[in-house]
Scaffold this active site. Sequence first.
Site, short mmCIF file in Angstrom:
data_model
loop_
_atom_site.label_atom_id
_atom_site.label_comp_id
_atom_site.label_asym_id
_atom_site.label_seq_id
_atom_site.Cartn_x
_atom_site.Cartn_y
_atom_site.Cartn_z
N TRP A 43 1.00 -1.56 -0.05
CA TRP A 43 -0.14 -0.11 0.14
C TRP A 43 1.30 1.41 -0.04
O TRP A 43 0.50 2.58 0.29
CB TRP A 43 -1.05 -0.15 1.42
CG TRP A 43 -0.16 0.12 2.46
CD1 TRP A 43 0.45 0.77 3.29
CD2 TRP A 43 0.18 -1.37 3.22
NE1 TRP A 43 0.73 -0.23 4.63
CE2 TRP A 43 0.57 -0.99 4.63
CE3 TRP A 43 -0.67 -2.60 2.82
CZ2 TRP A 43 0.88 -2.80 4.94
CZ3 TRP A 43 -0.59 -4.34 3.66
CH2 TRP A 43 0.74 -4.04 4.82
N GLU A 56 -5.48 0.75 5.29
CA GLU A 56 -5.95 1.35 6.62
C GLU A 56 -6.58 0.69 7.55
O GLU A 56 -6.52 0.05 8.56
CB GLU A 56 -6.34 2.82 6.90
CG GLU A 56 -5.61 4.17 6.52
CD GLU A 56 -4.17 3.52 7.03
OE1 GLU A 56 -4.28 3.02 8.47
OE2 GLU A 56 -3.52 3.94 6.85
N GLN A 61 -6.42 -3.00 14.66
CA GLN A 61 -6.50 -4.31 15.28
C GLN A 61 -5.78 -5.37 14.42
O GLN A 61 -5.72 -6.59 14.84
CB GLN A 61 -8.09 -4.83 15.37
CG GLN A 61 -8.13 -3.33 16.65
CD GLN A 61 -9.67 -2.90 16.42
OE1 GLN A 61 -10.07 -3.34 15.24
NE2 GLN A 61 -10.17 -3.42 17.12
N GLY A 100 -11.03 -11.62 11.21
CA GLY A 100 -11.83 -10.79 12.48
C GLY A 100 -12.19 -9.20 12.38
O GLY A 100 -12.03 -8.83 11.24
N TYR A 101 -12.89 -8.84 13.75
CA TYR A 101 -13.83 -7.41 13.14
C TYR A 101 -14.49 -7.32 11.97
O TYR A 101 -14.37 -6.28 11.23
CB TYR A 101 -12.43 -7.00 13.50
CG TYR A 101 -11.15 -6.77 14.90
CD1 TYR A 101 -12.36 -6.28 15.77
CD2 TYR A 101 -10.47 -7.61 15.58
CE1 TYR A 101 -11.85 -6.57 17.55
CE2 TYR A 101 -9.69 -7.73 16.01
CZ TYR A 101 -10.17 -7.17 17.34
OH TYR A 101 -9.96 -7.32 18.39
N TYR A 139 -9.34 9.29 12.30
CA TYR A 139 -8.22 8.97 12.38
C TYR A 139 -8.00 7.90 10.89
O TYR A 139 -7.09 9.07 10.14
CB TYR A 139 -7.19 7.04 13.26
CG TYR A 139 -6.56 6.66 12.85
CD1 TYR A 139 -5.09 7.40 12.34
CD2 TYR A 139 -6.62 5.75 12.04
CE1 TYR A 139 -3.84 6.57 11.93
CE2 TYR A 139 -5.31 4.84 11.40
CZ TYR A 139 -4.40 5.48 10.91
OH TYR A 139 -3.13 4.93 10.23
N CYS A 211 10.00 2.35 18.35
CA CYS A 211 9.14 3.03 19.93
C CYS A 211 8.17 2.27 20.03
O CYS A 211 7.24 2.41 20.14
CB CYS A 211 9.11 4.26 19.93
SG CYS A 211 8.75 5.44 21.16
N CYS A 218 16.17 2.64 20.85
CA CYS A 218 16.21 3.45 21.57
C CYS A 218 17.86 4.28 21.32
O CYS A 218 17.57 5.04 20.50
CB CYS A 218 15.81 4.63 22.96
SG CYS A 218 14.44 4.60 23.77
N CYS A 221 17.19 5.27 17.23
CA CYS A 221 16.09 6.09 17.43
C CYS A 221 16.21 7.13 17.03
O CYS A 221 17.25 8.67 17.31
CB CYS A 221 14.93 6.62 18.30
SG CYS A 221 13.79 7.50 18.42
S1 SF4 Z 1 13.95 8.01 22.32
FE1 SF4 Z 1 12.80 7.15 20.38
S2 SF4 Z 1 12.35 5.17 20.83
FE2 SF4 Z 1 13.16 5.86 22.55
S3 SF4 Z 1 11.09 6.18 24.30
FE3 SF4 Z 1 12.29 8.64 22.58
S4 SF4 Z 1 10.63 7.82 20.85
FE4 SF4 Z 1 10.47 6.01 21.66
#
Ligand code: SF4
Length: 376
Positions: A43, A56, A61, A100-101, A139, A211, A218, A221
């Site tokens: 998509w 979407e 779910q 489902g759903y 959303y 995240c 992290c 990130c």
């Molecule tokens: S550093 Fe990035 S992955 Fe870690 S909590 Fe913050 S936004 Fe989330």
Amino acid sequence: MAHNRRNTSDSQAGSEFPDSAWMALFRRRILAWFRRNARDLPWRRTRDPYAIWVSEIMLQQTQVVTVIGYFERFLTAFPSIADLAAADEQEVLRLWEGLGYYRRARQLHAAARVIVAEHQGRFPREPQQIRALPGIGRYTAGAIASIGWDAREPILEANTIRVFSRLLAYRGDPQKNAGQQRLWEFATRVLPKREIGLFNQALMELGSEICVPRGPRCDQCPVRTLCPTFRLGLQDEIPLPKRKTKYEDRHEAAVIVRRGDRVVLRRCGPDERWAGLWDFPRFPVPARPGDSLSQQLERASKQLTGLQVRLGRQLATIKHGVTRFRITLDCYEADWTGGRLGRNRDIRWVEIAALEDYPLSVTGRQISRLIPPASL
Ligand code: SF4
């Protein structure tokens, strides 16, 4: 880069919005990261609002890996809104079987018919018109409009709720009104001027790949240095965990009523779980003292179908969950011994060989595979 914190007595608020320099850096980093790391998903190769809409709805779910095959089969069967609108609901549900759903599928189908009837088969562009379609909330409308044509629409769903809560170090409950208001406002303020669709997808990707709810990555990130939750080491506390669902145990019995090479199926009513799908006659396991279980199931079968049956072997026990119910389902064979079905077209004899054509509940499909080969 300043992440201003308001000195406030509103303990639910937890943080003020970051300043414009933070916002600018955040946008740049997240877009650059997404350009390098976006997964190649079917998509994402299109900007057709119909395809984005289907994806979407399926992704609500349901996991990405599960959705891919369903999405491709669905668009092959119904390549346009007009094709979907013209389809029979049974065909749509059959293609949805296992996702489902099922309400999602019925609403998608209903919305396609509205688009054909009221918008000449073209996906509407006005936010109000989009949100008036069955099954499309704030959303989904924002996702379709931003990804489809870069409309300046924010999005807030499970992934971005978690990402935003952490970026704001928001200690309140993100599901409550105050939390929702704060996060929607942040989702709006953080939007860039251009590439809104890409940006919104990048946020969701960050939430689903980096995240993540437990043990966010992290160290990988791209916005780590902008994140107060990382700085404070609060990843396990933010967002506030959801209240645990209280499960209820249920005991049910499904009865495969057979006459030669046919079995009885029943279509679930609009207010039942699996509305619109077909299932084998199914009853709560009664706990009435006196009568045996087989007497009670034979009586219940007669009341439901009008048929006299003789209960046979138990073929299996299936354990499954539906919403907050944990169900133990005992599956029995039963022979037809007399009587006829009434006029209700939602209860019918079906050739065993034709069961593949019927949209069945997941357990209905499992039960259909229990029917002994000798009777096929
Ligand atoms: S550093 Fe990035 S992955 Fe870690 S909590 Fe913050 S936004 Fe989330």
